[in-house]
Design an enzyme around this catalytic site. Structure first.
Site, mmCIF file in Angstrom:
data_model
loop_
_atom_site.group_PDB
_atom_site.id
_atom_site.type_symbol
_atom_site.label_atom_id
_atom_site.label_comp_id
_atom_site.label_asym_id
_atom_site.label_seq_id
_atom_site.Cartn_x
_atom_site.Cartn_y
_atom_site.Cartn_z
ATOM 1 N N ASP A 115 0.883 -1.168 0.000
ATOM 2 C CA ASP A 115 0.000 0.000 0.000
ATOM 3 C C ASP A 115 0.923 1.220 0.000
ATOM 4 O OD1 ASP A 115 -1.660 2.134 0.482
ATOM 5 O OD2 ASP A 115 -2.688 1.250 2.209
ATOM 6 N N HIS A 116 0.999 1.915 -1.136
ATOM 7 C CA HIS A 116 2.008 2.971 -1.269
ATOM 8 C C HIS A 116 1.831 4.094 -0.256
ATOM 9 C CE1 HIS A 116 -1.181 4.944 -3.657
ATOM 10 N NE2 HIS A 116 -0.589 6.059 -3.318
ATOM 11 N N HIS A 148 -6.098 2.504 2.243
ATOM 12 C CA HIS A 148 -5.410 3.739 2.627
ATOM 13 C C HIS A 148 -5.949 4.340 3.930
ATOM 14 C CE1 HIS A 148 -3.476 3.367 -1.102
ATOM 15 N NE2 HIS A 148 -4.179 4.188 -1.836
#
Length: 518
Positions: free
Chosen positions: A185-186, A248
Site C-alpha cells: 500500500d504505497h 489507505h
C-alpha cells in the site's frame, strides 16, 4: 525500514514490466535508489510483457517514464546507461506454463554468473484476476522454495470483498509463507504517514493525552481532484469504499489509534494495527445510513476547467451506481478510544488534492476568560498533513498583542521541506527497498487485510443491495454530497476545512511558505 545497509544481490522480476505502474512508479523509484546507491552492486530488473519488443525499445520506454516521473528530474546519458545495463525484457505469455520454467532457468543462470544466491522478488503489477494464476505457476516452477530469498509483491486491491480476500490469502498462503508475501500500500511509504509513528512513540509530549479523555474526535481526509482517467474498467467495479477506504484510510486510522509497540519488529507493529481493526465497532445493516454516505460526481469545474461527470468517463457505464465518494463514522471500542468517533472521507473530483489527519481535542472544562476576551476561540487541533505539504501543525490559543486580554488562535508549524532541507524519497522507493531487505513492517499481513474488509463488509452489503437513486449527487469541484454533512452534524460537529486551504485563506494564523534562510 530502519536499516542502513544495502540489500544482498537481487533480481527484481516485474510482471507487467512495460505497463503503466512500472513506467510511472516502479522504474523511477528503482532508478532513484540506484542514484542514491541503495541498490546492491549485483542487481537485475527483468520486465515481462506479452508484446514482443527489443531490449533497446524496452529501455527507451522506461527511460521516458524516468524522465517524466523521477524526483531527480531528467536522466543523463551517463546515469541512465549505468542503470539500464541492469534492465532486461522477457516476452512472456503468462497463460503458458513454459514461461515460468524459462524464468526459473534465467534466474538460476544469473545466480551462477554472480556466484551468489540472489534475492528473487516477483512483483505482480498485473490486473487482480491474474494474481492467483501467476502465483500458482510460480509455485509449480518451484520459484517459491527459497523461503528466505524468494518474495512476492501484490498490489491492491487485495480482493473485491471479504470472501475473495480470504480466497486470495488462502491461495498465496499455500504457495508462499506469510514472511514471503508483501501486500503493498504505497500510502504507508509516505514520509508523513511513517512520521505518525515517530511523532507518537519517540516523544512523550502527546502520548499521555492521546486518548478519549482529551481527544474529542479524529477526521481523516483523502481528497483527489482527478477523475478516474483510464481506470474506468477497474473503478466501475470497485468504487471509493473498496479502492481507498479499505486500505489507505483504514491504514492511516490504525497508525493514529494503535497502542505503543514493544519493539519496531515487523510482526509486532502489524499486531498492533490488527488490534485496532478488530476493535472497530461492527456496523449493523439497519444502521449503515447513520454511519456511511456515498456519492458520485456529476459535471462541474476544477480549477476553472469544466469536467464531465463520472458517468461520462471512458469505460464507465452510463447508468453506473458506483461510488466515487465515501464518508464513514467509526468507533474503536477499547480502553483508549471508547466513545471517540473517527470520521473518514475520500472522493474524486473534489476541490483540492489533499490528505490529512485532523485530531481535535476537547474544549477546556471551564472558560475562565470573559466573553469579550475571546476573539475567535477554537478548540486545540493537531493536524498531520500528508499531501501536498508534508508536515505537522498545532493550533492553540494565545494572547493577542495589546493592553487588554484578548485571545486568538495561532498555528505552530513543522514542514518537512523546511526542517530537513533534503529531498524526500518517493513512497515506492521506501517500500521497494524494504522488500529487498525483507522488512515487512510497512506491508499488510493477511489478517490485517481481512480485518479491514470485515470493517466495511456491512456497508458494502447494503450498498450493493440497495442501489442509489440520486446519483450523481455532487458536482465536480465541491466537497461531496450534502448528505455527508449529516454524519458529523448529527453529533454536533462539522467537517473541517483542510488546513493548507485554511492557511491560504487566513494568513493571520498560518504561514504557509517560510522565508528562506539568509
Amino acid at each position: 525500514m530502519g536499516t542502513d545497509h544495502r540489500p544482498a544481490p537481487t533480481v527484481f522480476v516485474i510482471f507487467g514490466g512495460a505497463g503503466d505502474l512500472s513506467w510511472r512508479k516502479l522504474i523511477p523509484a528503482l532508478y532513484n535508489l540506484y542514484l542514491d546507491k541503495w541498490l546492491p552492486e549485483k542487481f537485475l530488473i527483468i520486465g515481462t510483457g506479452h508484446r514482443h519488443t527489443s531490449e533497446k525499445q524496452f529501455r527507451q520506454h522506461l527511460r521516458e517514464g524516468a524522465d517524466k516521473f523521477s524526483r531527480r528530474g531528467k536522466t543523463t546519458d551517463e546515469t541512465w546507461q549505468g542503470f539500464a545495463a541492469h534492465l532486461s525484457f522477457m516476452a512472456a505469455d503468462l497463460d503458458k506454463p513454459g514461461v515460468f520454467k524459462d524464468l526459473a532457468k534465467k534466474l538460476a543462470d544469473q545466480d551462477k554468473a554472480w556466484a551468489a544466491k540472489s534475492n528473487r522478488i516477483f512483483y505482480l503489477g498485473l490486473p487482480p484476476r491474474m494474481i492467483d494464476p501467476v502465483a500458482r505457476e510460480l509455485g509449480k516452477a518451484r520459484l517459491n522454495q527459497d523461503r528466505k530469498r524468494s518474495r512476492i509483491v501484490v498490489e491492491k486491491p487485495f480482493g473485491h470483498d471479504l470472501v475473495s480476500a480470504q480466497a486470495l490469502n488462502h491461495t498465496l498462503g499455500t504457495i508462499f509463507q506469510e514472511s514471503q508475501i508483501f501486500r503493498i500500500d504505497h500510502y504507508l511509504g509516505k514520509e508523513t504517514v511513517q512520521n505518525i509513528l515517530a511523532f507518537r512513540f519517540a516523544n512523550t509530549l502527546f502520548e499521555p493525552i492521546w486518548n478519549r479523555h482529551y481527544i474529542d474526535h479524529v477526521q481523516i481526509t483523502v481528497a483527489e481532484t482527478d477523475g478516474v482517467g483510464s481506470r474506468g474498467n477497474y473503478y466501475d467495479h470497485a468504487g471509493a469504499l473498496r479502492d481507498m477506504v479499505q486500505n489507505h484510510l483504514l491504514t492511516i486510522m490504525c497508525l493514529v489509534a494503535m497502542e505503543p509497540p514493544n519493539s519496531f519488529n515487523d510482526n509486532e507493529m502489524r499486531n498492533k494495527k490488527v488490534d485496532v481493526l478488530r476493535a472497530v465497532r461492527p456496523i449493523l445493516p439497519e444502521a449503515v445510513h447513520n454511519h456511511a454516505v456515498r456519492g458520485q460526481y456529476g459535471a462541474g469545474s476544477i480549477d476553472g476547467q469544466k469536467v464531465q461527470g463520472y458517468r461520462g468517463e471512458t469505460n464507465v457505464a452510463p447508468d453506473s451506481t458506483i461510488d466515487t465518494y465515501a464518508a464513514l463514522k467509526l468507533y474503536v471500542d477499547n480502553w483508549r478510544w471508547e466513545g471517540v468517533p473517527f470520521y473518514l472521507r475520500t472522493g474524486k473530483r473534489l476541490p483540492a488534492k489533499i490528505s490529512e489527519v485532523s485530531i481535535q481535542f476537547r474544549e477546556v472544562p471551564h472558560q475562565s476568560f470573559p466573553a469579550g476576551a475571546v476573539m475567535d476561540w477554537r478548540p486545540n487541533r493537531l493536524i498531520i498533513a500528508i499531501q501536498p505539504e508534508e508536515g505537522i501543525f498545532l493550533r492553540f490559543e494565545a494572547k493577542y498583542p495589546g493592553l487588554t486580554m484578548r485571545l486568538a488562535p495561532v498555528m505552530m508549524q513543522f514542514f518537512y521541506r523546511e526542517a530537513f532541507k533534503i529531498a524526500v524519497p518517493e513512497a515506492y522507493e521506501t517500500l521497494l527497498l524494504d522488500v529487498m531487505l525483507g522488512d515487512a513492517t510497512l506491508f499488510m499481513r493477511a489478517d490485517q487485510a481481512e480485518a479491514a474488509w470485515k470493517v466495511i463488509a456491512p456497508i458494502l452489503e447494503v450498498w450493493d443491495t440497495i442501489k442509489p437513486t440520486d446519483f450523481p449527487n455532487y458536482q465536480a469541484g465541491t466537497w461531496g454530497p450534502e448528505t455527508a454533512e449529516t454524519i458529523v452534524a448529527q453529533d454536533g460537529r462539522t467537517w473541517t476545512m483542510p488546513t493548507i486551504l485554511r492557511c491560504q485563506e487566513d494568513a493571520a494564523i498560518c504561514r504557509v511558505v517560510a522565508e528562506p534562510e539568509p
